[in-house]
Design an enzyme around this catalytic site. Structure first.
Site, PDB file in Angstrom:
ATOM      1  CB  SER A 129      -0.923   0.012   1.222  1.00  6.25           C
ATOM      2  OG  SER A 129      -1.864  -1.023   1.160  1.00  6.25           O
ATOM      3  CD  GLU A 256     -12.225   2.943  23.524  1.00  4.53           C
ATOM      4  OE1 GLU A 256     -13.288   2.399  23.177  1.00  4.53           O
ATOM      5  OE2 GLU A 256     -11.419   3.446  22.693  1.00  4.53           O
ATOM      6  CG  PHE A 305     -12.316   7.390  16.666  1.00  2.00           C
ATOM      7  CD1 PHE A 305     -13.031   8.164  17.572  1.00  2.00           C
ATOM      8  CD2 PHE A 305     -12.082   7.898  15.393  1.00  2.00           C
ATOM      9  CE1 PHE A 305     -13.528   9.409  17.215  1.00  2.00           C
ATOM     10  CE2 PHE A 305     -12.570   9.142  15.024  1.00  2.00           C
ATOM     11  CZ  PHE A 305     -13.291   9.899  15.937  1.00  2.00           C
ATOM     12  CD  GLU A 306     -10.606   0.615  19.195  1.00  2.00           C
ATOM     13  OE1 GLU A 306      -9.683   0.156  19.898  1.00  2.00           O
ATOM     14  OE2 GLU A 306     -11.803   0.456  19.471  1.00  2.00           O
ATOM     15  CG  HIS A 475      -1.249  -6.685  -1.081  1.00  2.00           C
ATOM     16  ND1 HIS A 475      -0.503  -5.534  -0.955  1.00  2.00           N
ATOM     17  CD2 HIS A 475      -1.944  -6.790   0.086  1.00  2.00           C
ATOM     18  CE1 HIS A 475      -0.737  -4.965   0.212  1.00  2.00           C
ATOM     19  NE2 HIS A 475      -1.603  -5.717   0.862  1.00  2.00           N
TER      20      HIS A 475
END
Length: 511
Positions: A129, A256, A305-306, A475
């Site tokens: 990527s 969190e 968020f994580e 991939h």
């Protein structure tokens, strides 16, 4: 880091593990939702097919190129979303809605212009990527493993790579006064989102703790710091994704998950640094604080968020939506960026399609593909295509197949059956699934292959069987699809090089 058999970073290994354990403190549902009832095809006669073909021809003839200058560009990237994923995802989405999956029209299918895209990198037939994302946003092909630098770069060699930084469309836009934003369900420092702002000799240098001492001594900066310290314009206006551990010190507990800590070895609290520099900005880390952000009163938005990647869509919904969906992040990002009168450039990545495929888990890959469709619809409902170019593509495909002769309406996650309910048998007298992998963790190590007709192939954690056993599926090197609508979208046609996508987007903006 060169790998002889396949390309995978430590983060992808973590992602593969997350197939079994979606996120810290979260559990996947034991039983998946029941598949929708088999729907009848909407067209059942020869005359019906002829009329449907004429209607589609009329639509194609009526399409006219839009040669206007684009005010905005939104690039959607389904990481690892090859043609087989597009097709299976469409059928899956339609069947989940109780419709005929084969003829279902997904949101991506509504974009009028299409091209096939070559995905090879400068040094590999099958790319990772990092170079493919660099091609899309910077217009050059480069080597596997590096981000935002030319093919002259040497992987892992900081000093040798430094002279070959290449500007991205996002940096160009910021320098011209546009707003910019990135949204991803992977870590925000992962290869694809990082390509918008980072220049590095190693894609795995997401945090300083991952860097060798020699790279630090040579003056290299980790990817997380590069995002916060990005020198273009007034910096990115929107950054939403995972990867919180890359931004907080190793001595500080995660907000969190109290038993988890950050990974920064330099002690820097990057969200605090960013907030000090942007007092009117908002830093959020869960869906509640995210939902409370008012774009009209917020100058910039940073959401992490994580600790690592965000949850797969199936696990996010099962956990009660403790983090925002890709569609919700897309909508909020557009609202934030639209305040800039000149325009904006936005990347939205469904990064976990790729991770599910690496784990040989088609169910999660398809559900995240549906989530990308929902994000695209949210964008289409929010913008004016007369002045906004929307591009949907992938960086690469996977060794993912859709095969056999299943009857129309057969559950896409099921075994090949014709008629439905009567499995087609392989030479060993056992059933096989429509979806499979050429390689990956689903390979059968025993001498006798398990019969998938005796398993729940639609279960969330089911791994499709594969031919060659690998710890992580690889991939694929086949062409992917680019689809587009809006100004200059008609330039997406035929078969193009991946780096040409950048040049079309830049031409649309008039940069």
């Amino acid at each position: 880091m060169k790998e002889s058999a396949m390309r995978k970073s430590s983060s992808l290994l973590l992602a593969t593990c997350l197939i079994a354990a979606p996120a810290l403190g979260q559990t996947a549902p034991a039983t998946p939702p029941a598949p929708a009832a088999i729907a009848k095809p909407p067209v059942t006669t020869s005359d019906g097919y002829l009329k449907a073909g004429q209607a589609e021809l009329k639509r194609l003839i009526a399409d006219r190129p839009n040669n206007r200058k684009a005010r905005n560009v939104i690039i959607f990237i389904g990481d690892g979303m090859g043609v087989a994923t597009l097709t299976a995802g469409r059928i899956f989405e339609g069947q989940q809605l109780g419709l005929d999956g084969e003829s279902y029209v997904a949101e991506m299918d509504r974009l009028p212009h299409t091209a096939l895209v070559k995905t090879y990198s400068h040094d590999a037939q099958v790319a990772d990527s990092a170079p493919t994302a660099t091609a899309i946003v910077a217009g050059i092909k480069t080597k596997n493993g590096v981000i935002g630098v030319g093919p002259e770069a040497i992987e892992n060699d900081c000093a040798a790579t430094a002279p070959f930084k290449v500007p991205s469309l996002f940096g160009m836009a910021e320098d011209k006064g546009y707003a910019t934003g990135i949204v991803s369900t992977a870590t925000i420092t992962h290869a694809t989102p990082a390509s918008t702002y980072a220049h590095t000799a190693q894609r795995d240098w997401e945090v300083d703790a991952n860097m060798p001492d020699a790279a630090k001594a040579a003056g290299c900066t980790d990817i997380a710091r590069q995002m916060i310290e990005w020198p273009h314009g007034n910096g990115l206006e929107v950054m939403l994704g995972g990867g919180r551990q890359h931004f907080i010190p190793a001595t500080v507990a995660d907000p969190e998950y109290p038993n988890a800590k950050g990974k920064r070895a330099d002690g820097k609290d990057l969200p605090a640094v960013w907030k000090a520099a942007n007092p009117n900005g908002a830093y959020v880390w869960n869906s509640e604080s995210f939902a409370a952000v008012d774009p009209t009163k917020t100058s910039k938005l940073l959401g992490l968020f994580e600790p690592s990647h965000m949850q797969f869509e199936a696990d996010r919904t099962a956990a009660g939506g403790k983090e925002p969906s890709l569609a919700e992040m897309t909508t909020k990002a557009i609202a934030m960026l639209s305040k800039n009168r000149k325009g904006y450039v936005l990347m939205v990545e469904a990064g976990r399609i790729d991770h599910a495929h690496h784990g040989g888990n088609a169910r999660r890959a398809l559900q995240d593909t549906v989530a990308l469709n929902q994000a695209l619809k949210a964008a289409m409902d929010s913008v004016d295509l007369r002045d906004t170019l929307i591009v949907v593509t992938s960086d690469h495909s996977h060794a993912f197949t859709m095969a056999g002769y299943p009857e129309r309406g057969n559950p896409i996650l099921g075994v090949v059956s014709a008629p439905i309910g009567t499995p087609t048998l392989a030479k060993d007298g056992k059933a096989y699934t429509t979806l499979g992998y050429a390689n990956g963790p689903g390979a059968v190590s025993a001498t006798e292959r398990p019969d998938p007709s005796k398993e729940d192939t639609g279960a969330l954690n089911y791994r499709q069987q594969s031919l060659v056993g690998l710890s992580s599926e690889t991939h694929g090197g086949d062409d992917v699809v680019a689809r587009a609508a809006g100004p200059k979208a008609h330039l997406f046609k035929g078969t193009i090089e991946q780096n040409t996508i950048f040049h079309i987007m830049r031409a649309a903006l008039g940069l």
